[in-house]
Design an enzyme around this catalytic site. Structure first.
Site, mmCIF file in Angstrom:
data_model
loop_
_atom_site.group_PDB
_atom_site.id
_atom_site.type_symbol
_atom_site.label_atom_id
_atom_site.label_comp_id
_atom_site.label_asym_id
_atom_site.label_seq_id
_atom_site.Cartn_x
_atom_site.Cartn_y
_atom_site.Cartn_z
ATOM 1 C CB SER A 83 -13.330 -67.738 73.379
ATOM 2 O OG SER A 83 -13.475 -66.498 74.052
ATOM 3 C CB THR A 187 -19.735 -66.775 71.986
ATOM 4 O OG1 THR A 187 -19.461 -68.027 71.411
ATOM 5 C CG2 THR A 187 -20.403 -65.869 71.003
ATOM 6 C CB THR A 205 -17.650 -67.721 68.759
ATOM 7 O OG1 THR A 205 -17.033 -68.550 69.720
ATOM 8 C CG2 THR A 205 -18.284 -68.584 67.698
ATOM 9 N NE ARG A 215 -19.027 -76.865 67.470
ATOM 10 C CZ ARG A 215 -19.240 -75.780 68.202
ATOM 11 N NH1 ARG A 215 -18.666 -74.643 67.885
ATOM 12 N NH2 ARG A 215 -20.028 -75.819 69.249
ATOM 13 C CB THR A 238 -22.210 -67.493 75.352
ATOM 14 O OG1 THR A 238 -20.862 -67.986 75.440
ATOM 15 C CG2 THR A 238 -22.660 -67.074 76.734
ATOM 16 N N GLY A 239 -22.061 -70.707 75.200
ATOM 17 C CA GLY A 239 -21.940 -71.992 75.877
ATOM 18 C C GLY A 239 -21.828 -73.114 74.861
HETATM 19 N N1 ASP Z 1 -21.523 -71.182 71.594
HETATM 20 C C1 ASP Z 1 -20.193 -71.213 71.065
HETATM 21 C C2 ASP Z 1 -20.026 -72.431 70.206
HETATM 22 O O1 ASP Z 1 -20.508 -73.483 70.596
HETATM 23 C C3 ASP Z 1 -19.131 -71.203 72.094
HETATM 24 C C4 ASP Z 1 -19.318 -70.214 73.199
HETATM 25 O O2 ASP Z 1 -20.306 -69.558 73.337
HETATM 26 O O3 ASP Z 1 -18.438 -70.039 73.998
HETATM 27 O O4 ASP Z 1 -19.356 -72.358 69.207
#
Ligand code: ASP
Length: 328
Positions: A83, A187, A205, A215, A238-239
């Site tokens: 990731s 991330t 990330t 995106r 993160t998320g």
């Molecule tokens: N926040 C990150 C994104 O949406 C992904 C992640 O944190 O895992 O690109």
């Protein structure tokens, strides 16, 4: 908006900005006393080797920015972290597009790159945007050309494993895509203090696997994936970045700390606000945040127990993995 409405609007925005500024300087001048020792706090399991490297760089005389950058390089270089950086899962067209940002809480300045391809250390490119330019964010081809000018070497970021995963996804009938649903992510976000009141926040990330090309998530956006202010603290997230961007998570948390909240209270306040504004945010959505104040006190929280945040903490020579509380 007629002119009287506009005047009222400008007055209220200016008022809010002044209140926030007063909050920040109050936090800076009163209660915040630094602990004297550095602290590194990062998201996920891959945050542990990242923290350890950051602590080593700092111990050997590097600056806090050096420490956060070099720490984040560790998961970026690891092909098994799918990731972040090299080995990060690609977008829907099979290209790895990386996002990263780093913010210096003393200068109130950040550097960021979005949709960067072929360069495995976007956090280091972001650092150079901060140090060498008057810009904050470079994207796509421009970010790539800047990286080349700074001496980075282009490389293939797909590993045999990530290529295979993409081919498998591509060959799946009715596969989930971002026209509809979400997929793999995680991330590396890191917040740090030098123990003398200086704060840095960084994050890197490959974003969401199989994302639509172009995106950009929350990670490289200042105030969303990163925010740092020596007067109040630092935060990262993160998320599901498509969702979290709409709440400017990191700056909201830092401003809560400026108003006197502890890092844990600030993290939870933000998540509660998200849940209150849209009850759907409580379920299913993947929303996690970390924070630290200049005293080195920390906070970490995830929205719900279906997606718990494991975080890494380095303090006083001890490196630990912990689980953040879930609100719902
Ligand atoms: N926040 C990150 C994104 O949406 C992904 C992640 O944190 O895992 O690109």
């Amino acid at each position: 908006m007629d002119s009287s409405d506009r005047r009222t609007f400008i007055k209220s925005v200016t008022g809010a900005a002044l209140v926030a500024a007063a909050d920040l300087s109050a936090a800076g001048s009163s209660s915040v006393a630094a602990s004297g020792s550095p602290v590194f706090l990062s998201t996920w399991k891959h945050g542990q080797p990242a923290n350890e490297r950051a602590a080593e760089v700092f111990r050997n005389g590097g600056s806090l920015l050096d420490a956060v950058e070099k720490g984040i390089n560790v998961p970026e270089n690891d092909p098994n972290v799918t990731s972040v950086g090299y080995g990060g899962l690609p977008n829907a067209e099979g290209e790895v597009e990386l996002d990263a940002a780093i913010m210096d809480g003393t200068r109130h300045r950040a550097g960021a790159v979005c949709s960067l391809h072929s360069i495995k250390n976007p956090i280091s490119v972001a650092r150079l945007v901060l140090e060498k330019t008057r810009h904050t964010t470079l994207a796509g081809g421009g970010a790539f050309r800047f990286a080349l000018e700074m001496g980075f070497q282009p490389e293939q970021l797909l590993t045999p494993q990530s290529l295979e995963a993409w081919l498998k996804w591509k060959a799946t009938p009715n596969r989930p895509s971002f026209w509809l649903t979400a997929e793999n992510h995680d991330t590396i976000g890191m917040v740090a203090t030098d123990g003398r009141g200086h704060m840095v926040s960084g994050c890197s990330t490959s974003g969401l696997a199989w994302k639509l090309p172009g995106r950009v998530g929350d990670s490289p956006l200042v105030g969303c994936g990163v925010y740092a202010d020596d007067n109040a603290g630092a935060a990262s997230a993160t998320g599901d970045g498509d969702l979290m961007t709409n709440y400017c998570t990191s700056v909201s948390i830092v401003h809560s700390m400026a108003r006197g909240a502890s890092p844990q209270e600030a993290c939870e306040e933000l998540l509660r606000h998200m849940a209150q504004t849209d009850p759907r945010n409580r379920q299913g959505d993947q929303i996690c945040v970390i924070a630290m104040n200049p005293r080195g006190e920390i906070g970490a929280a995830s929205m719900n127990a279906q997606f718990k945040l494991t975080y890494a903490l380095w303090r006083d020579g001890e490196s630990r993995l912990l689980e953040a509380p879930a609100l719902y």
